[in-house]
Design a protein around this motif. Structure first.
Motif, PDB file in Angstrom:
ATOM      1  N   LEU A 701       0.832  -1.202   0.000  1.00 14.55           N
ATOM      2  CA  LEU A 701       0.000   0.000   0.000  1.00 14.55           C
ATOM      3  C   LEU A 701       0.869   1.256   0.000  1.00 14.55           C
ATOM      4  N   PRO A 702       0.360   2.348  -0.593  1.00 14.91           N
ATOM      5  CA  PRO A 702       1.086   3.619  -0.531  1.00 14.91           C
ATOM      6  C   PRO A 702       0.783   4.347   0.776  1.00 14.91           C
ATOM      7  N   ASP A 703       1.624   5.291   1.118  1.00 20.74           N
ATOM      8  CA  ASP A 703       1.327   6.196   2.222  1.00 20.74           C
ATOM      9  C   ASP A 703       0.471   7.351   1.698  1.00 20.74           C
ATOM     10  N   ILE A 704      -0.384   7.883   2.566  1.00 20.88           N
ATOM     11  CA  ILE A 704      -1.337   8.923   2.177  1.00 20.88           C
ATOM     12  C   ILE A 704      -1.122  10.137   3.061  1.00 20.88           C
ATOM     13  N   ASP A 705      -1.075  11.309   2.453  1.00 26.02           N
ATOM     14  CA  ASP A 705      -1.006  12.543   3.247  1.00 26.02           C
ATOM     15  C   ASP A 705      -2.036  13.531   2.718  1.00 26.02           C
ATOM     16  N   TYR A 706      -2.461  14.433   3.572  1.00 27.28           N
ATOM     17  CA  TYR A 706      -3.472  15.400   3.169  1.00 27.28           C
ATOM     18  C   TYR A 706      -3.338  16.669   3.993  1.00 27.28           C
ATOM     19  N   ALA A 707      -3.898  17.747   3.495  1.00 26.29           N
ATOM     20  CA  ALA A 707      -4.035  19.010   4.231  1.00 26.29           C
ATOM     21  C   ALA A 707      -5.335  19.650   3.768  1.00 26.29           C
ATOM     22  N   TYR A 708      -6.207  19.960   4.713  1.00 18.09           N
ATOM     23  CA  TYR A 708      -7.516  20.519   4.373  1.00 18.09           C
ATOM     24  C   TYR A 708      -7.803  21.723   5.258  1.00 18.09           C
ATOM     25  N   THR A 709      -8.400  22.760   4.643  1.00 17.18           N
ATOM     26  CA  THR A 709      -8.826  23.946   5.372  1.00 17.18           C
ATOM     27  C   THR A 709     -10.242  24.310   4.973  1.00 17.18           C
ATOM     28  N   ASN A 710     -11.101  24.480   5.967  1.00 18.74           N
ATOM     29  CA  ASN A 710     -12.445  25.009   5.758  1.00 18.74           C
ATOM     30  C   ASN A 710     -12.470  26.401   6.387  1.00 18.74           C
ATOM     31  N   LEU A 711     -12.653  27.425   5.552  1.00 21.06           N
ATOM     32  CA  LEU A 711     -12.464  28.809   5.977  1.00 21.06           C
ATOM     33  C   LEU A 711     -13.716  29.625   5.736  1.00 21.06           C
ATOM     34  N   HIS A 712     -14.088  30.431   6.737  1.00 20.17           N
ATOM     35  CA  HIS A 712     -15.205  31.347   6.607  1.00 20.17           C
ATOM     36  C   HIS A 712     -14.733  32.736   7.030  1.00 20.17           C
ATOM     37  N   THR A 713     -15.053  33.725   6.240  1.00 23.86           N
ATOM     38  CA  THR A 713     -14.651  35.093   6.563  1.00 23.86           C
ATOM     39  C   THR A 713     -15.855  36.013   6.450  1.00 23.86           C
ATOM     40  N   GLU A 714     -15.823  37.111   7.200  1.00 27.34           N
ATOM     41  CA  GLU A 714     -16.938  38.047   7.174  1.00 27.34           C
ATOM     42  C   GLU A 714     -16.450  39.428   7.595  1.00 27.34           C
ATOM     43  N   VAL A 715     -16.828  40.444   6.811  1.00 26.48           N
ATOM     44  CA  VAL A 715     -16.615  41.826   7.218  1.00 26.48           C
ATOM     45  C   VAL A 715     -17.733  42.191   8.186  1.00 26.48           C
ATOM     46  N   LEU A 716     -17.394  42.600   9.394  1.00 23.97           N
ATOM     47  CA  LEU A 716     -18.404  42.911  10.403  1.00 23.97           C
ATOM     48  C   LEU A 716     -19.000  44.295  10.202  1.00 23.97           C
ATOM     49  N   SER A 717     -18.174  45.239   9.809  1.00 18.56           N
ATOM     50  CA  SER A 717     -18.674  46.584   9.525  1.00 18.56           C
ATOM     51  C   SER A 717     -17.648  47.316   8.686  1.00 18.56           C
ATOM     52  N   GLY A 718     -18.117  48.213   7.865  1.00 19.01           N
ATOM     53  CA  GLY A 718     -17.226  49.001   7.033  1.00 19.01           C
ATOM     54  C   GLY A 718     -17.945  49.559   5.829  1.00 19.01           C
ATOM     55  N   VAL A 719     -17.697  50.816   5.540  1.00 17.15           N
ATOM     56  CA  VAL A 719     -18.295  51.489   4.398  1.00 17.15           C
ATOM     57  C   VAL A 719     -17.172  52.038   3.534  1.00 17.15           C
ATOM     58  N   VAL A 720     -17.246  51.772   2.222  1.00 15.93           N
ATOM     59  CA  VAL A 720     -16.228  52.255   1.290  1.00 15.93           C
ATOM     60  C   VAL A 720     -16.912  52.833   0.055  1.00 15.93           C
ATOM     61  N   ARG A 721     -16.166  53.591  -0.703  1.00 14.51           N
ATOM     62  CA  ARG A 721     -16.659  54.105  -1.971  1.00 14.51           C
ATOM     63  C   ARG A 721     -16.589  52.993  -3.019  1.00 14.51           C
ATOM     64  N   SER A 722     -17.661  52.771  -3.723  1.00 17.09           N
ATOM     65  CA  SER A 722     -17.736  51.681  -4.692  1.00 17.09           C
ATOM     66  C   SER A 722     -16.688  51.835  -5.785  1.00 17.09           C
ATOM     67  N   ALA A 723     -16.149  50.710  -6.219  1.00 14.70           N
ATOM     68  CA  ALA A 723     -15.158  50.713  -7.278  1.00 14.70           C
ATOM     69  C   ALA A 723     -15.790  50.837  -8.656  1.00 14.70           C
ATOM     70  N   LEU A 724     -17.052  50.487  -8.792  1.00 15.88           N
ATOM     71  CA  LEU A 724     -17.687  50.502 -10.117  1.00 15.88           C
ATOM     72  C   LEU A 724     -18.827  51.506 -10.227  1.00 15.88           C
ATOM     73  N   ARG A 725     -19.422  51.901  -9.107  1.00 20.22           N
ATOM     74  CA  ARG A 725     -20.544  52.838  -9.159  1.00 20.22           C
ATOM     75  C   ARG A 725     -20.083  54.189  -8.625  1.00 20.22           C
ATOM     76  N   ALA A 726     -19.903  55.126  -9.520  1.00 19.17           N
ATOM     77  CA  ALA A 726     -19.315  56.420  -9.186  1.00 19.17           C
ATOM     78  C   ALA A 726     -20.129  57.138  -8.118  1.00 19.17           C
ATOM     79  N   GLY A 727     -19.441  57.620  -7.084  1.00 18.48           N
ATOM     80  CA  GLY A 727     -20.072  58.416  -6.036  1.00 18.48           C
ATOM     81  C   GLY A 727     -20.966  57.655  -5.087  1.00 18.48           C
ATOM     82  N   VAL A 728     -20.938  56.334  -5.112  1.00 18.03           N
ATOM     83  CA  VAL A 728     -21.821  55.519  -4.278  1.00 18.03           C
ATOM     84  C   VAL A 728     -21.008  54.868  -3.171  1.00 18.03           C
ATOM     85  N   ASP A 729     -21.456  55.026  -1.919  1.00 18.37           N
ATOM     86  CA  ASP A 729     -20.848  54.326  -0.789  1.00 18.37           C
ATOM     87  C   ASP A 729     -21.496  52.957  -0.626  1.00 18.37           C
TER      88      ASP A 729
END
Length: 856
Positions: A701-729
């Motif tokens: 039999l061969p040897d088996i190795d693995y690496a797994y990541t389950n990742l969740h991300t979330e911005v909790l708060s923040g307002v920025v000027r839109s990159a595609l809609r001019a003048g829109v926050d």
């Protein structure tokens, strides 16, 4: 405020205490000198004249091994003392064996010393005409690692770590046969990497646990325990990465213990461990070549000198044509290093390195049309990226008594980076003639259809950056006792200085290598500034202390780090305008580890910190909302939590960790975007890695190795000027962080045969990611917005040992020649100009490589 205001009397007193305490500790712990070593056999065999050459006097012969692994230890200092006077000595050879003969009959003390292990001392009687066999097992000093390592190879130390950590061994690297370090780093759980152009891998893009991977600026990268990023405070972007050929193994530290290292304490620490100089004469030569003009020649020779000094030289030259048109590179890397055994208690390690690179690197990414019709397309043959880096590292280690080890480090580097790039324009593919690239008909960025990005054919600009770094660090490792517990204190301080000169010049031709900062108007003598000349300096004082307590199966780690630094900037083209900023922060951490029936359960919490990198802020132009140059942006901070367990048995090893990062004042680090600090963000998930050594259960039999990541991300708060809609926050609350895939999986099969053949196959899956904070689902024709779709890459490799001296190897990367988007890392949808946003960077195509290595 100047930095000196922070270096007050208490800090100076603390440094003085660090310097004075060990002399007292030496006296207090003088009785602990024999702890930790196990004698497997006392004098058990007498060799008389009938069995060997007659001895005129007595002596000892035997072997020194590691108590935990049974492996022989090379270069152990053995001494024979009579009334505390050294009368004879020897060093263990490559098999761990030693021989000390012609000793007068008497009662003596045999002593064995090896850095990173507890000192062995035992009384013996030397008998005339007898050669006593003495087998010594040294116990690792768990409070200390060799100063080039942050984790070490001792199984005992690794199991009792109070947080998640990975070691990618030299054996794994040899099996995977990576073309660059980013490829092998992605074998570790929690580590995310996104592609850039070229083979050279100098422009590495690594993120840990959801933090932005661009240029690996949120990860602390060390080589042999010494920082190697161009400027870790003012501009940590990885524009230099050591070639993978020089790396022996990799260490990745993500838990509370990472506060021992700084200033980047939020994501984790990557430490490249290079090979130590050999003690006996030898070396190897390796030659490899393959598709896309790839060729590599690497040679190492060392072991000459004498019993106290062992120099070694490494030389590397490699080149390749890259995976796109006009994407070639050449690299030369040379290293001279040596260990100098100053005494039985002191070792000096010296390493000098030169790295020279030249690459046809470009920011000219693909449009959607180019990616679909010709993913290798790159019309820019005048863009040029050059690197010159010179570095010197000194590490001095000595035993201060039997319970204290002192480590002093000094490092210096000079890094020069010149990047000349032709200005881009958009054209229609149907109107573009590659045979006449000067006949350009530019079209607006919003043009639909067969839009492509090409060089404008008129002029270029140079981003010319120079970095100079000096640093010195001194630390102590003290083994003592606290409340009935084995205690190990690591404490020290580092003084660090860096200078960053960031110039931009305008060239008058597409292949110009010199330019101007300003243009004078002949008619009215006014001056139009077209370039940039910013000079940054940072002076930093770091202090750290970490106590590890062992009560039986329970380990507790308590740590504290202080970072105090001043950042200065002078704008040479704005009347030498001077600005500065000073910062100071305390970073605590605590971790636990409990061993139960072969399992080690661990958990911890620590304060993460990313300094307000003034160079990065200005270069990326996203500080305008927080001050004129971004120096007033608040530092990113976090509370990092994790809990997990690991187990390491004969036929399997497994680690599972849950993690949570609560981030404050996250800077929305989109390229070229005027963002202010966000209110906060969160990343959390699980990561797991392991190996099943099924060949030990059934050898087919061969040897088996693995690496797994389950990742969740979330911005909790923040307002920025839109990159595609001019003048829109835009309210980003609930959005995901860019370049944070929910799923990443590496899976490998490895089979080693008794006749010398080793085969490996592996796969890597990365799920879909967003490339901006607004989480755009749709793509633009320019290629600079939209997600990166999920992809899977398959690799295979083989090696064959032909006797003891020859090793033959071959590998295939991207076996199916998958065409996929690696990233849009240098893009910004809010700046649609062809030269301001790069578009799609295509993933590495199939690469077949083969070679041979001769060991001597």
């Amino acid at each position: 405020m100047r930095l000196q205001a922070f270096v007050n009397i208490p800090f100076l007193c603390l440094i003085a205490v660090f310097g004075l305490c060990p002399d007292k500790l030496k006296a207090d712990d003088a009785e602990a000198s024999s702890g930790g070593a196990a004698v497997q056999a006392l004098p058990i065999a007498a060799v008389s004249g009938a069995a060997a050459e007659p001895l005129t006097k007595g002596g000892f012969a035997g072997k020194v091994t590691d108590l935990t692994t049974g492996q022989p230890l090379v270069g152990v200092t053995l001494r024979v003392l009579r009334k505390e006077e050294v009368i004879a000595g020897a060093l263990s050879d490559e098999k761990g064996e030693f021989r000390i003969v012609n000793l007068d009959a008497d009662r003596v003390v045999v002593e064995a010393r090896y850095l990173g292990y507890q000192v062995y001392r035992e009384n013996f009687n030397v008998r005339e005409f007898e050669l006593a066999t003495l087998n010594i097992s040294l116990r690792p000093a768990t409070f200390y690692q060799e100063p080039v390592e942050i984790i070490g190879e001792s199984p005992t130390v690794y199991k009792r770590l109070t947080g998640a950590a990975e070691i990618i061994s030299s054996a794994t690297m040899q099996q995977v046969q990576p073309l660059g370090t980013q490829e092998i780093l992605r074998q570790a759980p929690g580590v995310i990497g996104f592609g850039d152009d070229g083979f050279g891998n100098s422009r590495m893009n690594i993120g840990i646990r959801g933090l932005n991977p661009r240029r690996s600026s949120r990860v602390l990268v060390l080589e042999d325990g010494i920082p190697i990023q161009p400027a870790i405070y003012v501009y940590p972007n990885m524009y230099y990465n050591p070639p993978v050929e020089r790396i022996d193994n990799l260490e990745i530290l993500k838990g509370s213990a990472s506060i021992m290292y700084g200033p980047q304490t939020m994501g984790g620490v990557i430490n490249y461990v290079t090979r130590r100089p050999r003690s006996d004469f030898g070396g190897f030569a390796r030659l490899a070549g393959g598709e896309n003009g790839y060729a590599s020649v690497f040679a190492e020779i060392g072991g000459w000198g004498n019993s106290t000094i062992h120099p070694e030289v490494q030389l590397l030259f490699k080149r390749g044509d890259g995976f796109r048109d006009n994407n070639s590179f050449e690299q030369f890397n040379a290293t001279l290093k040596t260990n100098i055994q100053l005494s039985a208690d002191a070792m000096l390690y010296i390493k000098a390195n030169v790295n020279l690179e030249e690459a046809e690197a470009t920011y000219t990414g693909l449009t959607e049309y180019s990616f679909k019709t010709d993913p290798n397309f790159n019309p820019k043959d005048d863009d040029l990226f050059t690197i010159k880096r010179y570095a010197l590292d000194l590490i001095y280690t000595r035993n201060v008594g039997d319970a204290v080890i002192a480590v002093s480090k000094a490092y210096a580097s000079h890094f020069d980076r010149r990047w000349w790039r032709e200005y881009d324009v958009f054209v229609k593919a149907s109107q573009y003639d590659p045979a006449h690239p000067d006949n350009i008909i530019a079209v607006p960025y919003y043009e639909l259809g067969d839009l492509i990005r090409v060089g404008g054919g008129i002029n270029n600009f140079g981003i010319l950056r120079t970095f100079s770094v000096l640093g010195a660090e001194h630390s102590y490792n003290w083994h003592h006792a606290v409340a009935g517990a084995d205690a190990y204190l690591d404490a020290g301080a580092r003084l660090h200085f860096e200078r960053f000169i960031d110039d931009r010049q305008e060239g008058s031709l597409t292949d110009a290598r010199e330019g101007v900062y300003f243009i004078r108007n002949v008619e009215d003598s006014t001056v139009n500034i077209v370039g940039q000349s910013h000079h940054y300096e940072t002076t930093a004082l770091s202090m750290f202390a970490q106590e590890r307590l062992h009560w039986g199966d329970l380990t507790v780690r308590l740590g504290l780090r202080m970072e105090t630094f001043e950042q200065e900037r002078i704008d040479r083209l704005q009347g030498s305008l001077y600005q500065d900023r000073s910062s100071s922060v305390l970073l605590p951490g605590i971790g636990l580890n409990y061993q139960w029936r072969g399992f080690n359960f661990y958990g911890g919490v620590h304060r993460g910190f990313t300094p307000p990198s003034s160079g990065t802020l200005k270069v990326l132009n996203f500080g305008q909302n927080a001050g004129d140059d971004g120096l007033d942006l608040r530092s990113e901070k976090s509370w990092n939590y994790e809990a997990g367990f690991r187990v390491n048995e004969s036929w399997y090893a497994f680690e599972l960790t849950g993690f949570l990062l609560e981030i404050e004042d996250l800077v929305a680090a989109g390229r070229g975007t005027a963002f202010k600090n966000l209110g906060g963000a969160r990343t959390f998930g699980i990561e797991s890695g392991g190996v099943l050594r099924t060949s030990q259960l059934w050898d087919v039999l061969p040897d088996i190795d693995y690496a797994y990541t389950n990742l969740h991300t979330e911005v909790l708060s923040g307002v920025v000027r839109s990159a595609l809609r001019a003048g829109v926050d835009v309210d980003l609350s609930g959005n995901k962080l860019p370049y944070a895939p929910e799923h990443t999986l590496s899976f490998g099969l490895n089979k080693r045969f008794d006749f010398g053949l080793t085969l490996r196959a592996d796969a890597r899956y990365v799920s879909k990611v967003y490339t901006d904070f607004e989480n755009f689902e749709t793509t633009t024709n320019r290629g600079d917005s939209g997600p990166v779709p999920a992809y899977t890459i398959f690799n295979a490799s083989a090696e064959y040992m032909l006797g003891e001296d020859w090793r033959l190897f071959a590998s295939v990367k991207n076996l199916t020649d998958e065409v996929y988007i690696a990233s849009r890392l240098h893009s910004n949808p809010g700046q649609p100009d062809a030269s301001a946003s790069s578009g799609i960077l295509v993933g590495a195509r199939r690469q077949i490589t083969a070679g041979a290595q001769y060991n001597f």
